[in-house]
Design a protein around this motif. Sequence first.
Motif, PDB file in Angstrom:
ATOM      1  N   SER A  41       3.246  41.519 -28.286  1.00 12.47           N
ATOM      2  CA  SER A  41       2.282  40.996 -27.322  1.00 12.47           C
ATOM      3  C   SER A  41       2.929  40.221 -26.170  1.00 12.47           C
ATOM      4  N   HIS A  42       4.252  40.208 -26.125  1.00 12.29           N
ATOM      5  CA  HIS A  42       5.016  39.534 -25.068  1.00 12.29           C
ATOM      6  C   HIS A  42       4.777  38.029 -25.023  1.00 12.29           C
ATOM      7  N   ARG A  43       4.605  37.405 -26.158  1.00 14.85           N
ATOM      8  CA  ARG A  43       4.532  35.939 -26.212  1.00 14.85           C
ATOM      9  C   ARG A  43       5.970  35.431 -26.306  1.00 14.85           C
ATOM     10  N   LEU A  44       6.663  35.548 -25.205  1.00 18.66           N
ATOM     11  CA  LEU A  44       8.103  35.288 -25.189  1.00 18.66           C
ATOM     12  C   LEU A  44       8.447  33.810 -25.322  1.00 18.66           C
ATOM     13  N   ASP A  45       7.574  32.913 -24.878  1.00 22.92           N
ATOM     14  CA  ASP A  45       7.830  31.484 -25.061  1.00 22.92           C
ATOM     15  C   ASP A  45       7.861  31.141 -26.549  1.00 22.92           C
ATOM     16  N   SER A  46       6.897  31.661 -27.300  1.00 21.81           N
ATOM     17  CA  SER A  46       6.863  31.429 -28.745  1.00 21.81           C
ATOM     18  C   SER A  46       8.074  32.059 -29.403  1.00 21.81           C
ATOM     19  N   THR A  76      11.649  42.613 -19.212  1.00 25.58           N
ATOM     20  CA  THR A  76      11.808  43.665 -18.203  1.00 25.58           C
ATOM     21  C   THR A  76      11.217  45.008 -18.641  1.00 25.58           C
ATOM     22  N   GLY A  77      10.890  45.140 -19.913  1.00 23.65           N
ATOM     23  CA  GLY A  77      10.355  46.403 -20.416  1.00 23.65           C
ATOM     24  C   GLY A  77      11.427  47.390 -20.829  1.00 23.65           C
ATOM     25  N   ILE A  80      10.175  47.988 -25.519  1.00 19.37           N
ATOM     26  CA  ILE A  80       8.765  47.683 -25.735  1.00 19.37           C
ATOM     27  C   ILE A  80       8.426  48.041 -27.175  1.00 19.37           C
ATOM     28  N   TYR A  81       7.899  47.067 -27.907  1.00 27.51           N
ATOM     29  CA  TYR A  81       7.416  47.353 -29.261  1.00 27.51           C
ATOM     30  C   TYR A  81       5.930  47.650 -29.169  1.00 27.51           C
ATOM     31  N   ARG A  82       5.531  48.830 -29.623  1.00 25.54           N
ATOM     32  CA  ARG A  82       4.111  49.207 -29.615  1.00 25.54           C
ATOM     33  C   ARG A  82       3.445  48.870 -30.937  1.00 25.54           C
ATOM     34  N   ASN A  83       4.197  49.062 -32.021  1.00 28.31           N
ATOM     35  CA  ASN A  83       3.629  48.823 -33.339  1.00 28.31           C
ATOM     36  C   ASN A  83       4.756  48.586 -34.341  1.00 28.31           C
ATOM     37  N   VAL A  84       4.501  47.691 -35.258  1.00 25.41           N
ATOM     38  CA  VAL A  84       5.433  47.415 -36.351  1.00 25.41           C
ATOM     39  C   VAL A  84       4.611  47.352 -37.633  1.00 25.41           C
ATOM     40  N   GLY A 108       7.946  52.208 -30.483  1.00 25.39           N
ATOM     41  CA  GLY A 108       7.988  51.623 -29.163  1.00 25.39           C
ATOM     42  C   GLY A 108       8.645  52.531 -28.150  1.00 25.39           C
ATOM     43  N   VAL A 109       9.168  51.902 -27.111  1.00 25.09           N
ATOM     44  CA  VAL A 109       9.821  52.621 -26.022  1.00 25.09           C
ATOM     45  C   VAL A 109      11.123  51.890 -25.696  1.00 25.09           C
ATOM     46  N   MET A 110      12.210  52.633 -25.613  1.00 24.42           N
ATOM     47  CA  MET A 110      13.519  52.078 -25.254  1.00 24.42           C
ATOM     48  C   MET A 110      14.043  52.848 -24.055  1.00 24.42           C
ATOM     49  N   ASN A 111      14.239  52.147 -22.940  1.00 28.05           N
ATOM     50  CA  ASN A 111      14.703  52.797 -21.699  1.00 28.05           C
ATOM     51  C   ASN A 111      13.854  54.012 -21.341  1.00 28.05           C
ATOM     52  N   GLY A 112      12.550  53.897 -21.524  1.00 34.77           N
ATOM     53  CA  GLY A 112      11.642  54.972 -21.156  1.00 34.77           C
ATOM     54  C   GLY A 112      11.472  56.068 -22.198  1.00 34.77           C
TER      55      GLY A 112
END
Length: 143
Positions: A41-46, A76-77, A80-84, A108-112
């Motif tokens: 969910s991109h909660r990068l501060d946490s 930066t994307g 990207i983790y879509r599901n774990v 997810g997606v790694m380098n597109g």
Amino acid sequence: MKGKVICVMFLLLGSITAVAQPADERDVLRLFYKKFEWMRSHRLDSLQMMLDERLMYIHSNGWVEAKSDVISNLKTGKLIYRNVVINDASVRIYSNTAIITGKGVFEGVMNGTEFSLSLLFTEIYIRKEGTWLLASRHANRLP
């Protein structure tokens, strides 16, 4: 939505099964599951607050990330983790060190390029000033 349901389900299952576990094991497992939700969910501060400054995050393809790399690559994307989906996870505590071993499916997606990997992993958490921090992670692909 599916990813949120699965993550919530694992958090609830973790809470249910954690009743018979010592408090430290429960705390580390909760943090472990939250980490994946924060990454997705991109909660990068946490996420940043629970990563040790000397983190080594070793992926199944041999790619190694430091703490700054993990945060930057998610921001930066590049990754990207879509599901774990964690199929199995157990924790062992030794003083101020916790070792989690388990299996899961990571999508997810790694380098597109999309990926779906079944992994066996080990994560090592250390307790510093009463807080558990992820210090090391290593994963390898399951056949």
